[in-house]
Design an enzyme around this catalytic site. Structure first.
Site, PDB file in Angstrom:
ATOM      1  CE  LYS A 169     -41.159  63.564  42.824  1.00  0.00           C
ATOM      2  NZ  LYS A 169     -42.518  63.133  43.260  1.00  0.00           N
ATOM      3  CB  THR A 176     -43.116  71.831  47.953  1.00  0.00           C
ATOM      4  OG1 THR A 176     -43.463  71.025  49.079  1.00  0.00           O
ATOM      5  CG2 THR A 176     -43.080  73.287  48.367  1.00  0.00           C
ATOM      6  NE  ARG A 187     -48.045  60.454  43.199  1.00  0.00           N
ATOM      7  CZ  ARG A 187     -47.018  59.849  43.785  1.00  0.00           C
ATOM      8  NH1 ARG A 187     -47.000  58.536  43.870  1.00  0.00           N
ATOM      9  NH2 ARG A 187     -46.023  60.542  44.293  1.00  0.00           N
ATOM     10  CE  LYS A 215     -43.400  59.895  49.396  1.00  0.00           C
ATOM     11  NZ  LYS A 215     -44.352  60.997  49.259  1.00  0.00           N
ATOM     12  CB  ALA A 273     -43.644  56.058  42.069  1.00  0.00           C
ATOM     13  CG  PHE A 323     -40.495  57.436  44.866  1.00  0.00           C
ATOM     14  CD1 PHE A 323     -40.400  58.056  46.098  1.00  0.00           C
ATOM     15  CD2 PHE A 323     -41.240  56.279  44.776  1.00  0.00           C
ATOM     16  CE1 PHE A 323     -41.043  57.533  47.222  1.00  0.00           C
ATOM     17  CE2 PHE A 323     -41.881  55.752  45.895  1.00  0.00           C
ATOM     18  CZ  PHE A 323     -41.779  56.375  47.113  1.00  0.00           C
ATOM     19  CG  PHE A 358     -34.301  72.363  52.162  1.00  0.00           C
ATOM     20  CD1 PHE A 358     -35.002  71.723  53.170  1.00  0.00           C
ATOM     21  CD2 PHE A 358     -34.557  71.994  50.842  1.00  0.00           C
ATOM     22  CE1 PHE A 358     -35.938  70.735  52.878  1.00  0.00           C
ATOM     23  CE2 PHE A 358     -35.489  71.017  50.548  1.00  0.00           C
ATOM     24  CZ  PHE A 358     -36.185  70.381  51.574  1.00  0.00           C
ATOM     25  CD1 TRP A 369     -41.869  74.230  52.635  1.00  0.00           C
ATOM     26  CD2 TRP A 369     -40.645  75.903  53.480  1.00  0.00           C
ATOM     27  NE1 TRP A 369     -41.940  74.147  54.015  1.00  0.00           N
ATOM     28  CE2 TRP A 369     -41.199  75.162  54.555  1.00  0.00           C
ATOM     29  CE3 TRP A 369     -39.841  77.010  53.767  1.00  0.00           C
ATOM     30  CZ2 TRP A 369     -40.967  75.488  55.893  1.00  0.00           C
ATOM     31  CZ3 TRP A 369     -39.613  77.337  55.091  1.00  0.00           C
ATOM     32  CH2 TRP A 369     -40.180  76.589  56.148  1.00  0.00           C
TER      33      TRP A 369
END
Length: 562
Positions: free
Chosen positions: A77, A79, A100, A111, A279, A307, A387, A415
């Site tokens: 997210k 990215t 953030r 994470k 979150a 999230f 991906f 990405w």
């Protein structure tokens, strides 16, 4: 035989990038060197007088990036957030990022950081993911100064008649440290303090983090700090920071931390990185000051909420946007083939195998989040974050499904390609915003009771059939209404992995009940936290934390940081 080129890690890409001086980045949005407080060559805080000066300007359009329920496979997210802002600038739009700050807990745990990835990153990523400009340390210090002042108040006669069994304020540290969840302080005799049970939260779960992120300016910060409830007295009445008379001290410790941090993306898009409440525990959004400042400086602000849409987006819309008084223009929902296949029943170890059936079963999770965003009256675009293991057939199946649902969708490759890989998403978003105007409206009114608000979120956002309140929670509902807290919004503390309060129920569970075990007042932040399941405010480290792979070379460059 031709060998495939080694895929570069995020940190390798970041370390090879050539950054522009932050004063040059600031100039792109009309800021001069006098508007910044420099933290070296590539980082700066926007000064308080500049933020005040900007208040007369019109707001740009605020775009929220959210996602489906996350899985261990990762959704990217952050990215996509970075790549979308870069793409908008490529299309000639004046765009900024507002995100953030990462916590050291997940950075050194499992994470990872929060600066994006691949060729869609915010720089300097090493600094941002470690100590940055010291904001989280300042919050930790303010949090623990308050703890020390509470214990000193007990030691020095307890004028406020605080019941030491009912002190709700905890100490904090910005690390995952499960051994500190419950501790005893004040042992060792009369001169060592008053013995009592205490505990630690991770810094990003501290109410001071939430207060800093929802404050509009320094004076609002002080007002909110004053209202924090730290304990209850022997008559079971709330005791606040204001009762202790230390709101000025806490504000002083936070006077620099409240200023947003200016950095840049790989493509030199200006980015404000500021604040980072969790979150699934708090409201999961960067600071109001950063988002609103970016909206004064740019025509388009791309921001994210933690999230899935059931957590970060719901809180962004019910708490942050309402408190700050702005209206988001559109939403991007990030989805990945990998995560959708996990929501369809596949194991993480199987994800490299094409499985259209599992993917199709996982669409139910995406559909619920689409319905949720639509219920707020907001235009949306689905970003398919690609991906390398995704097959053409899987991508086609997802895009075709979105078309059948009359939902705008864009294949996103930020990405791998940076802003270029987000141009299709940016174009679809701009087209959507022209065609469909925001009709943003909350799902509940502040005048509703706390119980009604909780039930609204559980049923309309999660899809629960019912809400069960523990005996403790029922008692607290009555008490909180009596204390005058009934008009506050609710902040649901829930697992991120499921729409329900059971992390094992992936996809789109039905016929489930949400259990509210306890309520927690965050009066300074301006919301009531409703705790579900076993969500903890101090996470633990995994068996093999990311910290085991971290090092620094002889030149002082980070190694193993993603």
């Amino acid at each position: 035989m031709e060998l495939k080129a080694k895929v570069k890690t995020d940190i390798e890409i970041a370390q090879e990038a050539k950054m522009q001086p932050i004063v040059d980045v600031a100039a792109k949005v009309g800021l001069g060197e006098d508007d910044l407080e420099l933290y070296g060559k590539y980082k700066g805080k926007i000064s308080a007088h500049t933020i005040k000066k900007l208040q007369t300007k019109e707001n740009g359009k605020i775009i929220l990036v959210t996602s489906i329920n996350p899985t261990p496979a990762g959704e990217g997210k952050s990215t996509v957030t970075v790549g979308l802002a870069d793409a908008l600038n490529r299309l000639g739009k004046k765009a900024m990022v507002a995100m953030r700050e990462p916590s050291l807990g997940p950075t050194m745990g499992i994470k990872g950081g929060a600066t994006g990835g691949g060729y869609s990153q915010v720089l300097p990523m090493e600094d941002i993911n470690l100590h940055f400009t010291g904001d989280l340390h300042a919050i930790t210090t303010a949090n623990n100064a308050l703890s020390a002042l509470i214990d000193n108040h007990l030691q020095q006669g307890n004028r406020l008649k605080i019941d030491q069994r009912r002190i709700v304020w905890k100490r904090a540290v910005d690390l995952n440290d499960r051994a500190l969840r419950k501790v005893i302080v004040g042992l060792g005799g009369p001169m060592q303090g008053v013995p009592r049970e205490d505990g630690f939260d991770i810094t990003v779960a501290s109410e001071i983090m939430a207060v800093l992120c929802l404050a509009k300016d320094l004076q609002d910060l002080k007002r909110r700090l004053k209202e924090i409830v730290v304990a209850y007295n022997i008559n079971k009445k709330p005791v606040t920071v204001g009762d202790l008379g230390v709101e000025g001290t806490l504000t002083l410790l936070l006077k620099d931390a409240v200023k947003p941090n200016l950095v840049q993306t790989l493509e030199h898009t200006p980015a404000l990185i500021h604040g980072g409440p969790f979150a699934n525990i708090a409201h999961g959004c960067n600071s109001v000051i950063a988002t609103t400042t970016a909206a004064k400086l740019a025509d388009y602000v791309v921001t994210e909420a933690g999230f899935g849409a059931d957590l970060g987006a719901e809180k962004f819309l019910h708490i942050k946007a309402r408190s700050a008084g702005f209206k988001p223009e559109a939403v991007v929902i990030v989805a990945t083939i990998r995560a959708l296949k996990m929501h369809g029943g596949m194991k993480k170890s199987e994800l490299t195998t094409e499985n259209i059936a599992a993917l199709t079963a996982g669409f139910a999770n995406l559909k619920k989040h689409i319905e949720t965003i639509q219920s707020f009256g907001l235009p949306l675009v689905v970003a398919v974050n690609r991906f390398i293991t995704d097959t053409e057939e899987e991508i086609k199946a997802l895009i075709d499904w979105c078309s059948e649902q009359n939902v705008s969708v864009a294949l996103t490759e930020v990405w791998e390609k940076g802003g270029e890989g987000g141009v299709e998403l940016a174009e679809k978003l701009l087209e959507m915003m022209k065609r469909q105007k925001s009709d943003f409206h909350p799902l509940y009114e502040l005048s509703n009771s706390l119980e009604e608000k909780i039930c609204t979120v559980a049923k309309k956002v999660y899809g629960a059939k019912a809400v069960d309140f523990s005996a403790k929670a029922k008692k607290q509902l009555t008490e909180f209404e009596q204390y005058g807290w009934g008009s506050l919004p609710v902040c649901m503390a829930k697992t991120q992995y499921s729409l329900s309060d059971d992390p094992k129920k992936v996809g789109r569970p039905t016929n489930f009940t949400i259990t509210i075990r306890e309520l927690k007042p965050s009066i300074g932040a301006g919301f009531i936290v409703a705790l579900t399941g076993d969500v903890m405010t101090m996470p633990g480290l995994p068996k093999e934390p990311a910290a085991l792979k971290m090092d620094v070379d002889e030149n002082g460059h980070a190694v193993g940081l993603f």
